[in-house]
Design an enzyme around this catalytic site. Structure first.
Site, PDB file in Angstrom:
ATOM      1  N   GLY A  78       0.575  -1.399   0.135  1.00  0.00           N
ATOM      2  CA  GLY A  78       0.018   0.079  -0.025  1.00  0.00           C
ATOM      3  C   GLY A  78       0.880   1.351  -0.043  1.00  0.00           C
ATOM      4  CD  GLN A  79       4.963  -0.092   1.206  1.00  0.00           C
ATOM      5  OE1 GLN A  79       4.074  -0.870   0.757  1.00  0.00           O
ATOM      6  NE2 GLN A  79       6.099  -0.692   1.970  1.00  0.00           N
ATOM      7  CD  GLU A  80       1.921   9.080  -1.816  1.00  0.00           C
ATOM      8  OE1 GLU A  80       2.356   9.232  -0.631  1.00  0.00           O
ATOM      9  OE2 GLU A  80       1.708   9.839  -2.369  1.00  0.00           O
ATOM     10  CG  LEU A  82       4.786  -0.792  -3.268  1.00  0.00           C
ATOM     11  CD1 LEU A  82       4.986  -1.721  -2.277  1.00  0.00           C
ATOM     12  CD2 LEU A  82       5.844  -1.352  -4.406  1.00  0.00           C
TER      13      LEU A  82
END
Ligand code: G3D
Ligand code: MG
Length: 202
Positions: A78-80, A82
């Site tokens: 969910g990291q930006e 990704l």
């Protein structure tokens, strides 16, 4: 003769397969949720201890057989950086589970923005959507009554699709069964529009 038997074998053994994306900001509880769902719905599966779950880099996959079909879950990071990869998976997916950390009020606007971007994608139109207000075990978290209106706000983006907001705790397993069963019914109903993946393609 061979074709007859292989046809019969396929009919008896093979299950229709569907892909479910698990999305949400980092730290929302996606990986914990997938582990909990596997533990709840798979016989003899002993889940990973929550302390063993580390930040997902890339893709985390799990499968669950339920109500005569097979669900392949894709838990995407969910990291930006990704998030830009998410839409590569949209066209292949049959349902979305969007996880919200109900205990993190500060990041709710960020989560909502990410959510809006996701549901605006053409490749997801009509795909059933389950929004989970996670971490309900934490006192002072936002209840489903508070989370629901925020995520239901842009009805025009949600459009004509099955959409549900449910409370859940991935950590203690509350609400997992209900969510998956709701999703299975929607996926089956929607399979006229999004048919299951052909196993011979896999
Ligand atoms: P992610 O895959 O969305 O990035 P994780 O999130 O599954 O890695 O979870 C992030 C943190 O939230 C983890 O804590 C995890 O234990 C916690 N968490 C997930 N679901 C719940 C829940 O329902 N209740 C509570 N109380 N915590 C939850 P750590 O401390 O390991 O970072
Ligand atoms: Mg993760």
């Amino acid at each position: 003769m061979y074709t007859l038997f292989s046809g019969l074998y396929k009919y008896l053994v093979q299950k229709n397969e569907y892909c479910v994306l698990i999305l949400g900001l980092d730290n929302a509880g996606k990986t914990t949720y997938l582990e909990a769902a596997k533990t709840k719905l798979t016989k003899n599966y002993k889940g990973m201890h929550p302390s063993k779950i580390t930040t997902t880099v890339g893709l985390n996959i799990g499968k669950i057989d339920v109500s005569g079909i097979r669900l392949n879950f894709w838990d995407l990071g969910g990291q930006e950086e990704l998030q830009s990869l998410w839409d590569k998976y949209y066209a292949e997916s049959h349902a979305i589970i969007y996880i919200v950390d109900s205990s993190d009020r500060e990041r709710i606007p960020d989560s909502k923005e990410t959510f809006d971007k996701m549901i605006s994608s053409e490749n997801l139109s009509g795909v059933p959507l389950l929004v989970l207000a996670n971490k309900q075990d934490i006192t002072d978290c936002m209840g489903v009554r508070e989370v629901k209106p925020i995520f239901n706000k842009n009805a025009h983006l949600i459009g004509r699709r099955d959409c549900m907001v449910m409370p859940v705790s991935a950590l203690n397993g509350d609400g997992i069964d209900e969510g998956i069963r709701w999703l299975v019914d929607c996926i089956k109903r929607n399979s006229v529009i999004r048919p299951p993946r052909d196993q011979d393609d896999m």
